[in-house]
Design a protein around this motif. Structure first.
Motif, PDB file in Angstrom:
ATOM      1  N   PRO A 222       0.891  -1.323  -0.015  1.00  0.00           N
ATOM      2  CA  PRO A 222      -0.017   0.082   0.093  1.00  0.00           C
ATOM      3  C   PRO A 222       1.005   1.107   0.007  1.00  0.00           C
ATOM      4  CG  PRO A 222      -0.207  -1.084   1.950  1.00  0.00           C
ATOM      5  CD  PRO A 222       0.474  -1.864   1.151  1.00  0.00           C
ATOM      6  N   SER A 223       0.387   2.236  -0.617  1.00  0.00           N
ATOM      7  CA  SER A 223       1.346   3.510  -0.605  1.00  0.00           C
ATOM      8  C   SER A 223       1.039   4.266   0.690  1.00  0.00           C
ATOM      9  CB  SER A 223       0.570   4.497  -1.728  1.00  0.00           C
ATOM     10  OG  SER A 223       1.396   5.656  -1.952  1.00  0.00           O
ATOM     11  N   VAL A 224       2.123   4.528   1.181  1.00  0.00           N
ATOM     12  CA  VAL A 224       2.292   5.436   2.441  1.00  0.00           C
ATOM     13  C   VAL A 224       2.926   6.880   1.855  1.00  0.00           C
ATOM     14  CG1 VAL A 224       3.024   5.650   4.821  1.00  0.00           C
ATOM     15  CG2 VAL A 224       2.592   2.959   3.908  1.00  0.00           C
ATOM     16  N   PRO A 225       2.196   7.683   2.402  1.00  0.00           N
ATOM     17  CA  PRO A 225       2.925   8.964   2.173  1.00  0.00           C
ATOM     18  C   PRO A 225       4.503   9.246   2.355  1.00  0.00           C
ATOM     19  CG  PRO A 225       0.763   9.282   2.941  1.00  0.00           C
ATOM     20  CD  PRO A 225       0.969   8.014   3.114  1.00  0.00           C
ATOM     21  N   LEU A 226       5.314   9.795   1.747  1.00  0.00           N
ATOM     22  CA  LEU A 226       6.596   9.945   2.374  1.00  0.00           C
ATOM     23  C   LEU A 226       6.754  10.968   3.181  1.00  0.00           C
ATOM     24  CD1 LEU A 226       8.358   9.788  -1.244  1.00  0.00           C
ATOM     25  CD2 LEU A 226       7.920   7.869   0.216  1.00  0.00           C
ATOM     26  N   SER A 227       7.482  10.521   4.145  1.00  0.00           N
ATOM     27  CA  SER A 227       7.919  11.411   5.558  1.00  0.00           C
ATOM     28  C   SER A 227       9.249  12.358   4.780  1.00  0.00           C
ATOM     29  CB  SER A 227       8.270  10.903   6.701  1.00  0.00           C
ATOM     30  OG  SER A 227       9.523   9.934   6.487  1.00  0.00           O
ATOM     31  N   ASP A 228       9.354  13.291   5.766  1.00  0.00           N
ATOM     32  CA  ASP A 228      10.784  14.038   5.322  1.00  0.00           C
ATOM     33  C   ASP A 228      12.012  13.441   5.297  1.00  0.00           C
ATOM     34  OD1 ASP A 228       9.154  16.453   4.983  1.00  0.00           O
ATOM     35  OD2 ASP A 228       9.642  17.166   7.028  1.00  0.00           O
TER      36      ASP A 228
ATOM     37  N   MET B 231      13.333   6.875 -11.378  1.00  0.00           N
ATOM     38  CA  MET B 231      14.512   6.318 -11.879  1.00  0.00           C
ATOM     39  C   MET B 231      15.332   5.800 -10.961  1.00  0.00           C
ATOM     40  SD  MET B 231      15.031   6.940 -15.298  1.00  0.00           S
ATOM     41  CE  MET B 231      16.508   7.350 -15.691  1.00  0.00           C
ATOM     42  N   LEU B 232      15.458   6.788  -9.669  1.00  0.00           N
ATOM     43  CA  LEU B 232      16.380   6.052  -8.645  1.00  0.00           C
ATOM     44  C   LEU B 232      15.488   4.771  -8.024  1.00  0.00           C
ATOM     45  CD1 LEU B 232      18.313   6.534  -6.301  1.00  0.00           C
ATOM     46  CD2 LEU B 232      16.564   7.728  -5.052  1.00  0.00           C
ATOM     47  N   ILE B 233      14.157   4.601  -7.829  1.00  0.00           N
ATOM     48  CA  ILE B 233      13.602   3.427  -7.261  1.00  0.00           C
ATOM     49  C   ILE B 233      13.778   2.356  -8.287  1.00  0.00           C
ATOM     50  CG2 ILE B 233      11.459   2.618  -6.595  1.00  0.00           C
ATOM     51  CD1 ILE B 233      12.756   4.819  -4.534  1.00  0.00           C
ATOM     52  N   LYS B 234      13.512   2.740  -9.556  1.00  0.00           N
ATOM     53  CA  LYS B 234      13.809   1.406 -10.380  1.00  0.00           C
ATOM     54  C   LYS B 234      15.169   0.861 -10.556  1.00  0.00           C
ATOM     55  CE  LYS B 234      10.053   2.745 -13.577  1.00  0.00           C
ATOM     56  NZ  LYS B 234       9.710   3.259 -14.749  1.00  0.00           N
ATOM     57  N   ARG B 235      16.338   1.661 -10.275  1.00  0.00           N
ATOM     58  CA  ARG B 235      17.504   1.247 -10.254  1.00  0.00           C
ATOM     59  C   ARG B 235      17.828   0.722  -8.904  1.00  0.00           C
ATOM     60  NH1 ARG B 235      22.210   3.470  -7.895  1.00  0.00           N
ATOM     61  NH2 ARG B 235      21.149   5.506  -7.274  1.00  0.00           N
ATOM     62  N   LEU B 236      17.358   1.296  -7.544  1.00  0.00           N
ATOM     63  CA  LEU B 236      17.514   0.505  -6.338  1.00  0.00           C
ATOM     64  C   LEU B 236      16.904  -0.881  -6.186  1.00  0.00           C
ATOM     65  CD1 LEU B 236      17.046   3.640  -4.085  1.00  0.00           C
ATOM     66  CD2 LEU B 236      19.292   2.280  -4.677  1.00  0.00           C
ATOM     67  N   ARG B 237      15.768  -1.014  -7.121  1.00  0.00           N
ATOM     68  CA  ARG B 237      15.118  -2.363  -7.058  1.00  0.00           C
ATOM     69  C   ARG B 237      15.902  -3.240  -7.722  1.00  0.00           C
ATOM     70  NH1 ARG B 237       8.668  -0.628  -8.203  1.00  0.00           N
ATOM     71  NH2 ARG B 237       8.192   0.074  -5.889  1.00  0.00           N
TER      72      ARG B 237
ATOM     73  N   GLU C 131       7.668   9.748  -6.472  1.00  0.00           N
ATOM     74  CA  GLU C 131       8.614  10.662  -6.189  1.00  0.00           C
ATOM     75  C   GLU C 131      10.000  10.773  -6.924  1.00  0.00           C
ATOM     76  OE1 GLU C 131       9.897  13.767  -3.264  1.00  0.00           O
ATOM     77  OE2 GLU C 131       7.875  12.831  -3.667  1.00  0.00           O
ATOM     78  N   ASP C 132      10.376   9.538  -7.332  1.00  0.00           N
ATOM     79  CA  ASP C 132      11.503   9.461  -8.107  1.00  0.00           C
ATOM     80  C   ASP C 132      12.049   8.033  -8.875  1.00  0.00           C
ATOM     81  OD1 ASP C 132      14.191   9.519  -9.216  1.00  0.00           O
ATOM     82  OD2 ASP C 132      15.095  10.469  -7.245  1.00  0.00           O
TER      83      ASP C 132
ATOM     84  N   ALA D  61      17.340  11.324  -1.410  1.00  0.00           N
ATOM     85  CA  ALA D  61      18.135  12.255  -1.825  1.00  0.00           C
ATOM     86  C   ALA D  61      19.584  11.772  -1.638  1.00  0.00           C
ATOM     87  CB  ALA D  61      18.053  13.664  -0.963  1.00  0.00           C
ATOM     88  N   PHE D  62      19.738  11.218  -0.126  1.00  0.00           N
ATOM     89  CA  PHE D  62      21.111  10.643  -0.069  1.00  0.00           C
ATOM     90  C   PHE D  62      21.608   9.581  -1.039  1.00  0.00           C
ATOM     91  CE2 PHE D  62      23.635   7.659   2.273  1.00  0.00           C
ATOM     92  CZ  PHE D  62      24.673   8.236   2.634  1.00  0.00           C
ATOM     93  N   GLU D  63      20.534   8.621  -1.344  1.00  0.00           N
ATOM     94  CA  GLU D  63      20.779   7.634  -2.307  1.00  0.00           C
ATOM     95  C   GLU D  63      21.065   7.967  -3.834  1.00  0.00           C
ATOM     96  OE1 GLU D  63      21.298   4.221  -2.029  1.00  0.00           O
ATOM     97  OE2 GLU D  63      21.419   4.369  -0.034  1.00  0.00           O
ATOM     98  N   ARG D  64      20.493   9.327  -4.079  1.00  0.00           N
ATOM     99  CA  ARG D  64      20.915   9.872  -5.210  1.00  0.00           C
ATOM    100  C   ARG D  64      22.240  10.230  -5.416  1.00  0.00           C
ATOM    101  NH1 ARG D  64      16.871  13.341  -4.318  1.00  0.00           N
ATOM    102  NH2 ARG D  64      14.944  12.319  -4.827  1.00  0.00           N
ATOM    103  N   GLN D  65      22.914  10.489  -4.479  1.00  0.00           N
ATOM    104  CA  GLN D  65      24.384  11.233  -4.419  1.00  0.00           C
ATOM    105  C   GLN D  65      25.130  10.912  -3.155  1.00  0.00           C
ATOM    106  OE1 GLN D  65      23.988  15.515  -4.765  1.00  0.00           O
ATOM    107  NE2 GLN D  65      22.116  15.487  -3.709  1.00  0.00           N
TER     108      GLN D  65
END
Length: 96
Positions: A12-18, A71-77, A68-69, A25-29
C-alpha cells in the motif's frame, strides 16, 4: 488466498515523510560524501547501516517513492534483485 497471491500483492502507498525524502536524496548522491557510506549514514540519519537498509528496502517498495523518483527507485530495485539472485545462486552452489 495462496502464498503466491500474498507475495504478488502490491505494497500500500504510504505518504513519504521528510526522512524518506532525505534518504532518497542521500541515495541519489551518497558518493559525494567524504568517507564511507556507512559513516555518512550514521552521521546524517543517526541509525546503524543495518537499520538504514531496512528502512530503504521498505521505502523502495512504497509506490509513493516510485512516484517521487521513478528512475532512482527502479535502479535501487534492480540492484536489490541482482543481489538477491546472486545470494540465491551462491546458496545453491551455482556460479554467477
Amino acid at each position: 488466498m495462496n502464498l503466491a497471491d500474498q507475495t504478488a500483492a502490491p505494497t500500500p502507498s504510504v505518504p513519504l515523510s521528510d526522512r524518506d525524502r532525505e534518504i532518497l536524496a542521500f541515495e541519489r548522491q551518497w558518493w559525494k560524501y567524504a568517507g564511507s557510506k556507512e559513516q555518512a549514514i550514521k552521521e546524517l540519519f543517526d541509525m546503524s547501516s543495518t537499520r538504514y537498509y531496512q528502512v530503504l528496502n521498505a521505502l523502495i517498495n512504497n509506490p509513493a517513492a516510485l512516484s517521487e523518483d521513478p528512475m532512482l527507485i527502479k535502479r535501487l530495485r534492480r540492484l536489490r534483485d541482482q543481489r538477491q539472485r546472486t545470494r540465491s545462486a551462491r546458496r545453491l552452489g551455482f556460479e554467477v
